[in-house]
Scaffold this motif. Sequence first.
Motif, PDB file in Angstrom:
ATOM      1  N   GLY A 127       0.822  -1.204   0.000  1.00  0.00           N
ATOM      2  CA  GLY A 127       0.000   0.000   0.000  1.00  0.00           C
ATOM      3  C   GLY A 127       0.853   1.251   0.000  1.00  0.00           C
ATOM      4  N   ALA A 154      -6.029   5.883  -4.660  1.00  0.00           N
ATOM      5  CA  ALA A 154      -6.102   4.423  -4.512  1.00  0.00           C
ATOM      6  C   ALA A 154      -6.647   3.790  -5.798  1.00  0.00           C
ATOM      7  CB  ALA A 154      -6.976   4.057  -3.316  1.00  0.00           C
ATOM      8  N   LEU A 176      -3.872   0.233  -5.170  1.00  0.00           N
ATOM      9  CA  LEU A 176      -3.321  -0.197  -3.878  1.00  0.00           C
ATOM     10  C   LEU A 176      -4.093   0.499  -2.769  1.00  0.00           C
ATOM     11  CD1 LEU A 176       0.525   0.234  -4.520  1.00  0.00           C
ATOM     12  CD2 LEU A 176      -0.655  -1.947  -4.151  1.00  0.00           C
ATOM     13  N   PRO A 177      -4.116  -0.074  -1.556  1.00  0.00           N
ATOM     14  CA  PRO A 177      -4.683   0.663  -0.425  1.00  0.00           C
ATOM     15  C   PRO A 177      -3.855   1.926  -0.173  1.00  0.00           C
ATOM     16  CG  PRO A 177      -4.239  -1.644   0.158  1.00  0.00           C
ATOM     17  CD  PRO A 177      -3.586  -1.391  -1.164  1.00  0.00           C
ATOM     18  N   VAL A 178      -4.527   3.021   0.145  1.00  0.00           N
ATOM     19  CA  VAL A 178      -3.843   4.292   0.405  1.00  0.00           C
ATOM     20  C   VAL A 178      -4.325   4.841   1.738  1.00  0.00           C
ATOM     21  CG1 VAL A 178      -3.589   6.694  -0.360  1.00  0.00           C
ATOM     22  CG2 VAL A 178      -3.535   4.846  -2.047  1.00  0.00           C
ATOM     23  N   VAL A 213       0.831   1.779   7.167  1.00  0.00           N
ATOM     24  CA  VAL A 213       0.380   0.813   6.150  1.00  0.00           C
ATOM     25  C   VAL A 213       0.619  -0.611   6.650  1.00  0.00           C
ATOM     26  CG1 VAL A 213       0.706  -0.019   3.791  1.00  0.00           C
ATOM     27  CG2 VAL A 213       0.771   2.437   4.263  1.00  0.00           C
ATOM     28  N   GLN A 267      -2.025  -4.355   7.792  1.00  0.00           N
ATOM     29  CA  GLN A 267      -2.032  -5.650   7.116  1.00  0.00           C
ATOM     30  C   GLN A 267      -2.539  -6.719   8.059  1.00  0.00           C
ATOM     31  OE1 GLN A 267      -1.418  -5.801   3.896  1.00  0.00           O
ATOM     32  NE2 GLN A 267      -1.312  -3.587   4.180  1.00  0.00           N
TER      33      GLN A 267
END
Lengths: 399, 399
Positions: free
Chosen positions: A152, A185, A190-192, A393, A397
């Motif tokens: 991310g 994003a 990707l996750p932001v 980030v 996870q």
Amino acid sequence: MNKIEIEQASAASRARILRLLRIHGRLARIDLARLIGLSPATVSSITADLMKDGLVREVPGEEGQAGEGERARGRPKVLIDLVADAACVIAAKISINEIQLALGDFTGAVRAVETMHLGTREIAAEALIERLGEAIADFRARLTRGRGPCLGVGMALQGIVGKSSVLTWSPAFSLRDLPLVDPVAARVGLPVILINDANAIALAIHDRPAYAEIANLGVVMLGAGVGMGLILGGQLYTATSGAAAEFGHTKYHQGGPLCMCGKRGCIESYLADYAIHRDASTLFDLPGGEVQHPSEDQMRSIVARADQGDPRAVELYSQIGRVLGFGLGNLIALVSPDLVIVTGPGVRAWRHIESRMRRGLSDAVIGTLLANTRIEPMSWDEDLVFRGAFGQVLDRQPG
Amino acid sequence: MNKIEIEQASAASRARILRLLRIHGRLARIDLARLIGLSPATVSSITADLMKDGLVREVPGEEGQAGEGERARGRPKVLIDLVADAACVIAAKISINEIQLALGDFTGAVRAVETMHLGTREIAAEALIERLGEAIADFRARLTRGRGPCLGVGMALQGIVGKSSVLTWSPAFSLRDLPLVDPVAARVGLPVILINDANAIALAIHDRPAYAEIANLGVVMLGAGVGMGLILGGQLYTATSGAAAEFGHTKYHQGGPLCMCGKRGCIESYLADYAIHRDASTLFDLPGGEVQHPSEDQMRSIVARADQGDPRAVELYSQIGRVLGFGLGNLIALVSPDLVIVTGPGVRAWRHIESRMRRGLSDAVIGTLLANTRIEPMSWDEDLVFRGAFGQVLDRQPG
């Protein structure tokens, strides 16, 4: 517990073990078990899974590094460590007219930094998102090969980040209330996440074992602006709105210099790089360069004048120390942190600031209150904004 | 749960029910159950015990007062109420050269107040404890008859109360680091607690149903001093040391007037009664009276001049508004509370203060930040210091 609950608990334990390894570095299983409060058998089972997934590995412990329990039983010293290239993460630090992209590995260490110039102050929202998305995608394509999946992007910037991850206000933009996260994003796939730069630094410092137990911690960042991250009761304090700890916009004097926020006399308007550079330009013929976001070389050339004993430069930093002491006095009166860490590139001049800052503080606040707060500089060897953004980030996870 | 755990849980539920009745007033069992999160049957069992012990009683509900559930089932409207004379509590409010003793009933209402004069600023520790102990014992003997057992004494004062209930510093005393609690408790034979006066007010306000859900609340008390109680994340914030939210000792100007703390330019040195009286004496020939702790009548006579349109008095309060706005600006920048309530006897002049205060705020802080914080005056009809001190003693009762 039913099966779903067991899976959730196990995922949570995996994530906590990965986080502990990131914070403490390599650890014996017995120490991991102690830190996390699980049985050594459970920890061994989870680390076996993590090894199978290629996220951690066993490494031989050096003398004195193995867990006490393991030594006592005469076992070989084996430590668990993160696999640095198991995954990677990108940070984007947005400043006035400049974007820095950094690559972090799975341990949260910085592996590469690139700087690009972008006229942020006059840019339109669509153009900003397009340029940012392009830059991140290009950076990812060039630099993440062989470093595992990219988890991310952590975007960090000076300014006010609302609770719903909207960029409310930043001196880097004339744009306001900008929903940066979702559009970026969508572009990069990707996750932001979006975080205030000083909050990122405060979290990175509070993650360190030496500071993790400090309940009330203020981290002042001196640099392009004057920011603060405030840990209260062990948690980042962000008020209800998401915007708090705007230390740089507490006031020294209502009739003072113009601040980038548009008001007058904020302590940032005396202490930020642009303010020091502005005042130094009044005193000296400085070589040309950026005035809103002066470079580290430009700033160091001003410090060099004080180092050489130029009385005007010495007096300039003395005035800066007085303003900083005044601001810290208000912080101590209101919040009384256990520790205030002053960091950021602006600590480059600490030796010229400190004594007047401490005198200013004792002029302003009674000793009884001052005694509750330690004030310490922290040298700016590493850009902790990246560390903090990586950490945010990586912490999200599932492991 | 074993037997001891069951007893502890039951005692905790009793205490929570008594607290809810104190905060909300009379309630139907069904509403109590909803507020406390227990089954109606459990609540009925606990309230039966409390009735047997004479702490609560049933009262007929008026139209629209019974719980919804009870109305729906067509039952008679019966509410549970505290028995006001089931027990009583004493508050001692210590100010400069003055001690006020108040009697509270089991609902936390003030039933009697007496004022005594005592030269606090020059008194020795032994004499202070002796006089205070005597006064409380005498007050108790005369006033608590027929009001049930006296549960304890809540002492409240302006100044810094350390975590271990030591009086660290107060403008009322030249004494420092005074362990007041244990010696007074030993003399009066009752539990004693010590609390900062502004914290007592903040807790009393946050106890009210209308304010209980506000996560981040600042309560500014204008009066003999300028105090603040700060609720952050729903809890009173007292830092690690016990001393925080010293709003009155944030600075307006380093070269400003002398504050009772000994430093210059604290906002208290512009806003407290002694400061307003000092400045008014510079402008007007005021009648004689106390100058360090001017009376309500003395202070009202200054307000009256502004009411009558005397431009010097109007300008004086306008300056006060500017300083208050400046101080609130720093509070908002650092802590960004959802709501700031300005109260205490000093709100007597709110109508002459408010507009300049709001102008000062918008001069100082960007609108984006200001928008997150409401600022409201609360009239000082009742001395909330007593309410808060009573509440602290009553909350510590096991029920």
